[in-house]
Design a protein around this motif. Structure first.
Motif, PDB file in Angstrom:
ATOM      1  N   THR A  66       0.839  -1.194   0.000  1.00 53.26           N
ATOM      2  CA  THR A  66       0.000   0.000   0.000  1.00 53.26           C
ATOM      3  C   THR A  66       0.876   1.247   0.000  1.00 53.26           C
ATOM      4  N   GLU A  67       0.229   2.386  -0.150  1.00 48.83           N
ATOM      5  CA  GLU A  67       0.964   3.654  -0.214  1.00 48.83           C
ATOM      6  C   GLU A  67       1.663   3.986   1.101  1.00 48.83           C
ATOM      7  N   GLY A  68       1.154   3.487   2.205  1.00 47.23           N
ATOM      8  CA  GLY A  68       1.734   3.819   3.505  1.00 47.23           C
ATOM      9  C   GLY A  68       3.011   3.089   3.837  1.00 47.23           C
ATOM     10  N   ILE A  69       3.389   2.105   3.020  1.00 42.83           N
ATOM     11  CA  ILE A  69       4.606   1.337   3.294  1.00 42.83           C
ATOM     12  C   ILE A  69       5.834   2.163   2.920  1.00 42.83           C
ATOM     13  N   MET A  70       6.799   2.233   3.823  1.00 42.91           N
ATOM     14  CA  MET A  70       8.017   3.010   3.605  1.00 42.91           C
ATOM     15  C   MET A  70       9.151   2.114   3.118  1.00 42.91           C
ATOM     16  N   THR A  71      10.047   2.697   2.355  1.00 42.70           N
ATOM     17  CA  THR A  71      11.263   1.990   1.964  1.00 42.70           C
ATOM     18  C   THR A  71      12.280   2.101   3.099  1.00 42.70           C
ATOM     19  N   VAL A  72      13.347   1.331   2.982  1.00 42.75           N
ATOM     20  CA  VAL A  72      14.395   1.373   4.008  1.00 42.75           C
ATOM     21  C   VAL A  72      15.031   2.758   4.072  1.00 42.75           C
ATOM     22  N   ASP A  73      15.255   3.378   2.907  1.00 39.90           N
ATOM     23  CA  ASP A  73      15.847   4.719   2.881  1.00 39.90           C
ATOM     24  C   ASP A  73      14.888   5.759   3.473  1.00 39.90           C
ATOM     25  N   GLN A  74      13.594   5.646   3.155  1.00 41.54           N
ATOM     26  CA  GLN A  74      12.613   6.569   3.739  1.00 41.54           C
ATOM     27  C   GLN A  74      12.536   6.397   5.251  1.00 41.54           C
ATOM     28  N   MET A  75      12.647   5.157   5.703  1.00 41.73           N
ATOM     29  CA  MET A  75      12.626   4.910   7.145  1.00 41.73           C
ATOM     30  C   MET A  75      13.860   5.527   7.810  1.00 41.73           C
ATOM     31  N   ALA A  76      15.005   5.449   7.139  1.00 44.47           N
ATOM     32  CA  ALA A  76      16.222   6.045   7.700  1.00 44.47           C
ATOM     33  C   ALA A  76      16.053   7.558   7.848  1.00 44.47           C
ATOM     34  N   GLU A  77      15.440   8.216   6.867  1.00 43.78           N
ATOM     35  CA  GLU A  77      15.178   9.655   6.967  1.00 43.78           C
ATOM     36  C   GLU A  77      14.163   9.949   8.074  1.00 43.78           C
ATOM     37  N   PHE A  78      13.148   9.095   8.167  1.00 39.99           N
ATOM     38  CA  PHE A  78      12.117   9.251   9.197  1.00 39.99           C
ATOM     39  C   PHE A  78      12.728   9.149  10.590  1.00 39.99           C
ATOM     40  N   VAL A  79      13.597   8.184  10.782  1.00 40.25           N
ATOM     41  CA  VAL A  79      14.254   7.991  12.079  1.00 40.25           C
ATOM     42  C   VAL A  79      15.157   9.178  12.404  1.00 40.25           C
ATOM     43  N   ALA A  80      15.937   9.623  11.428  1.00 38.72           N
ATOM     44  CA  ALA A  80      16.852  10.753  11.655  1.00 38.72           C
ATOM     45  C   ALA A  80      16.077  12.009  12.017  1.00 38.72           C
ATOM     46  N   GLU A  81      14.956  12.232  11.369  1.00 37.62           N
ATOM     47  CA  GLU A  81      14.145  13.420  11.646  1.00 37.62           C
ATOM     48  C   GLU A  81      13.590  13.398  13.064  1.00 37.62           C
ATOM     49  N   HIS A  82      13.057  12.264  13.481  1.00 36.52           N
ATOM     50  CA  HIS A  82      12.434  12.188  14.797  1.00 36.52           C
ATOM     51  C   HIS A  82      13.460  12.142  15.924  1.00 36.52           C
TER      52      HIS A  82
END
Length: 508
Positions: A66-82
């Motif tokens: 689905t559209e809500g699934i993140m890639t590994v790279d997107q997750m890395a950016e998400f983690v760094a941001e939070h």
């Protein structure tokens, strides 16, 4: 395929018309299943083309990207941001508690960021201010059970077992006396806060497919940050059965040589088991189809992601869904080694995904004419002795051209000097078996068995301790996460990076 279509329609009707199916008695379920089965078969028109989507036919209707699934790279950016923005903290990441003495638990505790987990697994309307148990606490309890106590039931783990009720004792696993486990989960050490098996069941049931896959991606992101994912460039696909005990056959109907069976667990089915001397040929339950990574340098294999389907479907149906899910989370899939069940015999999988699948040649497939059975060298005809050069392949098959030098062959004026061999499941798969490195890739496939041994024997998937496809899939996700976390901790391995990890842990 019509029997699969009928089963899909029965499954859909039962789930739609009886949302509280699990609360019915066995007698009520048997009567309802019989009526629905007879109704669907009576109204079914086998002359019409099957309109049911393929995911519904093979039991993957709820396991689609689905559209809500993140890639590994997107997750890395998400983690760094939070991690860099204190305003986005949902639940502060605690430092390693002094009560956690186990080195493995210490390291895993340092890896898991509760804020990220809460953000990924938060349900709709999530308000952390009005609760004492958070998604991170429930996940940590699942991880703890998979790592340390995979062989026990959830009731026993939570202290809801009748043994503890009769003796008025709390759980020895997460009770007040076990401060290390309570500290790892995030429970208070001076208040009698507990987690019961109902809460853990509700937690598993509440997770959507997108949330579970994003949790898997988060663990893969941690694996990548430790440098343990980039070195894997050969991937592996296989499956293993997950039996579900105490399943009662409610209704049965035979169409041709195919049986339509309805069990107490609507989604499960009866399929053939891999050859095992100590077990029945058939298994009632599910098959877990997993995508793993293999390091060609040392043969080390780790699980990446998986799907769960009824046990009666052939493995070849799940190569494409696994590749699609792998690409959806950003895995760089180029070459997959697998067993004979996963042949890309017509090159359609390569055309759709761009991924090459290498499998052992099917013994039932005969070699094309004028092909040497030992070297697989191709000649143009019966009277040709000069081996042809391999040019390449396209959507139609492999192309070969004459390798004779000018004047070397007297038949050149009447010879087409080229030949095309269609794809098959033998020695002329999309990557010909004679290609350099193919045999090594096939040999690497055997290392993938380690993945299933770990998930089933060490992390407890060999015996399904939960009910229903959704819950068993959630359990497989937690087991996969536990396997990768143990791999990162390195405490059960003699790999060189173990000393370095322990040094970093002690310095922290």
């Amino acid at each position: 395929m019509h029997h699969k279509d009928i089963k899909a329609q029965i499954r859909k009707q039962l789930k739609t018309q009886f949302p509280n199916w699990h609360r019915l008695t066995r007698k009520e379920k048997k009567e309802i299943a019989r009526q629905v089965l007879e109704q669907v078969i009576e109204n079914y028109d086998s002359s019409k083309e099957i309109a049911t989507p393929v995911p519904d036919l093979i039991g993957l209707s709820d396991q689609q990207p689905t559209e809500g699934i993140m890639t590994v790279d997107q997750m890395a950016e998400f983690v760094a941001e939070h991690q860099s923005n204190p305003l986005l903290r949902l639940y502060g990441k605690h430092s390693s508690h002094p009560a956690i003495k186990d080195i493995e638990l210490q390291y895993i505790d340092s890896l898991i960021d509760d804020r990220i987990v809460n953000k990924i697994l938060a349900p709709d309307g999530y308000k952390p201010a009005i609760r004492y148990l958070f998604p991170c606490n429930m996940l940590r309890a699942e991880i703890l059970k998979a790592i340390k106590y995979p062989e026990i039931s959830y009731r026993k783990f939570c202290g809801d077992d009748k043994t503890y009720e009769n003796h008025k004792e709390t759980s020895p696993y997460i009770g007040m006396e076990n401060k290390q486990n309570r500290a790892f989960i995030g429970l208070s050490l001076n208040r009698s806060e507990m987690i019961n098996h109902v809460q853990m069941s509700q937690f598993r049931s509440s997770l959507s497919f997108t949330q579970m896959i994003n949790l898997n991606v988060y663990i893969l992101c941690l694996l990548q940050s430790k440098g343990l994912l980039d070195s894997f460039n050969v991937h592996f696909v296989d499956s293993t059965e997950l039996a579900v005990d105490r399943q009662y056959l409610l209704a049965k109907f035979k169409i041709g040589n195919q049986n339509i069976r309805i069990y107490d667990d609507i989604d499960c089915d009866c399929g053939k088991r891999r050859n095992k001397r100590d077990k029945s040929v058939y298994v009632v339950g599910y098959r877990m189809h997993a995508l793993a990574a293999i390091n060609p340098e040392n043969g080390q294999s780790i699980p990446l992601i998986s799907l769960l389907a009824p046990a009666n479907h052939h493995d070849s149906n799940f190569t494409l869904p696994l590749i699609q899910l792998g690409k959806a989370i950003g895995l760089d899939l180029k070459l997959i080694t697998a067993d004979e069940a996963y042949h890309d015999k017509d090159g359609s999988l390569l055309a759709q995904t761009g991924v090459h699948v290498i499998a052992p040649p099917n013994r039932k497939v005969t070699l094309p004419s004028n092909v040497d059975p030992e070297t697989y060298q191709v000649t143009c005809g019966d009277f040709c002795e000069i081996a042809m050069d391999y040019v390449g392949s396209d959507s139609q098959g492999h192309e070969f051209k004459c390798a004779a030098l000018p004047g070397q062959c007297s038949r050149m004026p009447v010879c087409p000097q080229c030949r095309r061999i269609e794809f098959d499941s033998g020695c002329f798969q999309p990557i010909p078996h004679a290609t350099k490195g193919v045999s090594q890739a096939i040999d690497l496939r055997k290392n993938g068995e380690r993945v299933f041994n770990l998930l089933k024997k060490r992390e407890g998937l060999d015996y399904a301790r939960v009910r229903g496809q959704h819950n068993i899939f959630a359990q497989s996700i937690f087991a996969n996460a536990a396997t990768l976390l143990i791999e990162m901790a390195g405490t059960r391995s003699t790999r060189p990076h173990l000393d370095r990890q322990l040094e970093l842990l002690s310095a922290a």
